[in-house]
Design a protein around this motif. Sequence first.
Motif, PDB file in Angstrom:
ATOM      1  N   ARG A  53       0.844  -1.197   0.000  1.00 25.89           N
ATOM      2  CA  ARG A  53       0.000   0.000   0.000  1.00 25.89           C
ATOM      3  C   ARG A  53       0.882   1.251   0.000  1.00 25.89           C
ATOM      4  N   GLN A  54       0.372   2.315  -0.564  1.00 22.65           N
ATOM      5  CA  GLN A  54       1.102   3.588  -0.614  1.00 22.65           C
ATOM      6  C   GLN A  54       1.415   4.128   0.773  1.00 22.65           C
ATOM      7  N   TRP A  65       2.696   1.681  15.512  1.00 24.87           N
ATOM      8  CA  TRP A  65       3.519   1.238  14.385  1.00 24.87           C
ATOM      9  C   TRP A  65       2.794   1.373  13.062  1.00 24.87           C
ATOM     10  N   SER A  66       3.574   1.621  12.035  1.00 26.34           N
ATOM     11  CA  SER A  66       3.080   1.621  10.657  1.00 26.34           C
ATOM     12  C   SER A  66       2.924   0.179  10.180  1.00 26.34           C
ATOM     13  N   THR A  67       2.270   0.007   9.056  1.00 30.58           N
ATOM     14  CA  THR A  67       2.167  -1.316   8.440  1.00 30.58           C
ATOM     15  C   THR A  67       3.561  -1.886   8.181  1.00 30.58           C
ATOM     16  N   LEU A  68       4.484  -1.057   7.734  1.00 31.73           N
ATOM     17  CA  LEU A  68       5.864  -1.506   7.507  1.00 31.73           C
ATOM     18  C   LEU A  68       6.474  -2.044   8.798  1.00 31.73           C
ATOM     19  N   ASP A 114      12.764  -1.229   3.612  1.00 26.67           N
ATOM     20  CA  ASP A 114      12.064  -1.172   2.332  1.00 26.67           C
ATOM     21  C   ASP A 114      10.865  -2.125   2.385  1.00 26.67           C
ATOM     22  N   PRO A 115       9.643  -1.609   2.210  1.00 31.98           N
ATOM     23  CA  PRO A 115       8.463  -2.473   2.299  1.00 31.98           C
ATOM     24  C   PRO A 115       8.501  -3.671   1.341  1.00 31.98           C
ATOM     25  N   SER A 116       9.054  -3.502   0.149  1.00 30.56           N
ATOM     26  CA  SER A 116       9.130  -4.620  -0.809  1.00 30.56           C
ATOM     27  C   SER A 116      10.084  -5.698  -0.318  1.00 30.56           C
ATOM     28  N   VAL A 117      11.192  -5.279   0.255  1.00 26.61           N
ATOM     29  CA  VAL A 117      12.156  -6.241   0.797  1.00 26.61           C
ATOM     30  C   VAL A 117      11.538  -6.957   1.999  1.00 26.61           C
TER      31      VAL A 117
END
Length: 175
Positions: A53-54, A65-68, A114-117
């Motif tokens: 998500r953006q 906490w954030s989603t990340l 990095d969210p993708s990592v």
Amino acid sequence: MTSDPIVPDDKDWTWVLGERCPECGFTAADVDPLQIGATVRDLVPRYVSALHRQDARERPAPTVWSTLEYGAHVRDVFRIFGERLDLMLEHDDPAFANWDQDAAARESRYDLQDPSVVADELIAAGEHTADRFDAVPADAWERTGRRSNGSVFTVRTLGQYFLHDVVHHLHDVHS
């Protein structure tokens, strides 16, 4: 992005083994241990979607906490509980090393990853731990292990407790 301090969670969450969690609705005692691996595999894509998500890096409140951050935490939960499961299967009544989840978040800078990592690492760690639970021999579910605070788990209750953490944090990222 903010990096305001999170108030450490120092609650002993082992109570979820005997009661329904009022926050996420999960009842650990109802978990069939033979379904832990399959349940993890069902939940991982929901984390991956949330991490893409953006707003994954944004905290909903300065001290939440954030989603990340939740994604990085759950990735580490997969790793830690996979290690604990291995200890319980390989040793008699092992003592688990203490894991301070808040210190891990600060030291590993969950907020800057990095969210993708994190998504890729969460997939790998989730699959590995799901495979480990799938491979538990029928006669090993009552083997024991201990946390540093003295809480005793069987392989069964470790899995139930672990699964609550995964479900609970998915509730957190979708709330």
